[in-house]
Design a protein around this motif. Sequence first.
Motif, short mmCIF file in Angstrom:
data_model
loop_
_atom_site.label_atom_id
_atom_site.label_comp_id
_atom_site.label_asym_id
_atom_site.label_seq_id
_atom_site.Cartn_x
_atom_site.Cartn_y
_atom_site.Cartn_z
N LEU A 92 0.84 -1.20 0.00
CA LEU A 92 0.00 0.00 0.00
C LEU A 92 0.88 1.24 0.00
O LEU A 92 1.74 1.39 0.85
N GLU A 93 0.63 2.11 -0.97
CA GLU A 93 1.39 3.35 -1.00
C GLU A 93 0.46 4.52 -0.68
O GLU A 93 -0.36 4.92 -1.51
N PRO A 94 0.58 5.07 0.55
CA PRO A 94 -0.20 6.27 0.83
C PRO A 94 0.34 7.43 -0.01
O PRO A 94 1.56 7.60 -0.11
N VAL B 54 7.03 3.40 1.46
CA VAL B 54 7.32 4.72 2.02
C VAL B 54 7.97 5.56 0.93
O VAL B 54 9.06 5.23 0.45
N ASP B 55 7.26 6.60 0.51
CA ASP B 55 7.78 7.50 -0.52
C ASP B 55 7.95 8.87 0.14
O ASP B 55 6.98 9.46 0.63
N VAL B 56 9.18 9.37 0.16
CA VAL B 56 9.44 10.61 0.90
C VAL B 56 8.54 11.76 0.43
O VAL B 56 8.15 12.61 1.22
N PHE C 282 11.05 1.71 -0.78
CA PHE C 282 11.37 3.06 -0.27
C PHE C 282 11.70 3.95 -1.46
O PHE C 282 12.66 3.69 -2.18
N HIS C 283 10.87 4.98 -1.66
CA HIS C 283 11.01 5.84 -2.84
C HIS C 283 11.57 7.21 -2.44
O HIS C 283 11.11 7.80 -1.46
N VAL C 284 12.51 7.69 -3.24
CA VAL C 284 13.08 9.01 -2.95
C VAL C 284 12.99 9.95 -4.16
O VAL C 284 13.02 9.51 -5.33
N ASP D 9 5.53 17.40 -10.77
CA ASP D 9 6.64 18.36 -10.64
C ASP D 9 7.54 18.01 -9.47
O ASP D 9 7.89 18.84 -8.64
N ARG D 10 7.93 16.76 -9.42
CA ARG D 10 8.85 16.35 -8.35
C ARG D 10 10.26 16.81 -8.67
O ARG D 10 10.63 16.97 -9.83
N GLY D 11 11.04 16.98 -7.61
CA GLY D 11 12.41 17.41 -7.79
C GLY D 11 13.40 16.27 -7.66
O GLY D 11 13.10 15.23 -7.05
N VAL E 6 14.78 5.74 -6.74
CA VAL E 6 14.55 7.12 -7.20
C VAL E 6 13.33 7.12 -8.13
O VAL E 6 13.29 6.38 -9.12
N GLU E 7 12.36 7.95 -7.78
CA GLU E 7 11.11 8.00 -8.56
C GLU E 7 10.72 9.46 -8.75
O GLU E 7 10.27 10.12 -7.82
N ILE E 8 10.92 9.95 -9.95
CA ILE E 8 10.70 11.38 -10.21
C ILE E 8 9.70 11.57 -11.35
O ILE E 8 9.95 11.20 -12.48
ZN ZN Z 1 6.31 6.22 -4.98
#
Ligand code: ZN
Length: 282
Positions: free
Chosen positions: A141-143, A178-180, A203-205, A218-220, A247-249
């Motif tokens: 589950l990704e909130p 968990v995606d920051v 874990f996504h950053v 518009d993620r950085g 890394v997910e942008i």
């Molecule tokens: Zn994500």
Amino acid sequence: MDEFSRLAINQFTTLQQWSLSEAIEGYARHGVHAIGVLRDKLLEIGATEARRQLRAHDVKATCYCIGGLLTDSDPALFRANLEATRQAIDEAAEIEAGCMVFVAGGLPEGSRDLPAARSRCLDGLAELLPYAREAGVTVALEPLHPMICAFRSCLSTLGQANDWIEELGGGPELGIVVDVYHVWWDPDMEVEIERAAGRISSFHVCDWLLETTDLRLDRGMMGDGVIDIRRIRDLVEATGYSGCREVEIFSARNWWRRDPDEVVEITKARYLSEVNGPARTE
Ligand code: ZN
């Protein structure tokens, strides 16, 4: 040990530039051997061919994106998304993905009944779990950030994800992403990451740009925004999580317009400077 051994790149990062085949080959060419696979891209070649290419390039699939969207009040639409999610579970199993990312879905068109949307999603999840268990696939589950609650995800916080998992019986087939980008603002983040111990599947950053221009796209790049990524990394890894930092942008105005080889090179450099090092002390 290879300093990039825990780096994964989610295909969203080169969404507009590369097909799945190109991304597998391209990431591997840059020494990145883990990829978050997008379903739309996989379906262009099929799971069997994707599995073959992943193996040929020695690239592992970290997560498979996405299944879910189980909030429709129209029974036909709800059943169709449930069926698509079952197929996604099969595809995730075939490519041996670490998990299938589950996105809840937003409000159905014309509806204002958020509790009903959440309850339909939970019903759908309950129906899917035996299937996932049988397939050996973790449904993670990704909130997603509450700013996209209306159209994308009525599951907005880690606390809610932990609650849902308890409500669903807490079986081993249930995980959490968990995606920051989605959790950094949450005052309960620390305690809810701790509560998710043993369930964190991915874990996504990326980074949150101070002057962001789009609700979703518009993620950085890590280091260009305001998130203390290494602090969140430490919280996640203190729970025992030892998987990839992915890394997910999503970036319609910047990274999706650049040369993909340059994007991967910069991703690697920023991974070293912003994600992989010791925690900040200031
Ligand atoms: Zn994500």
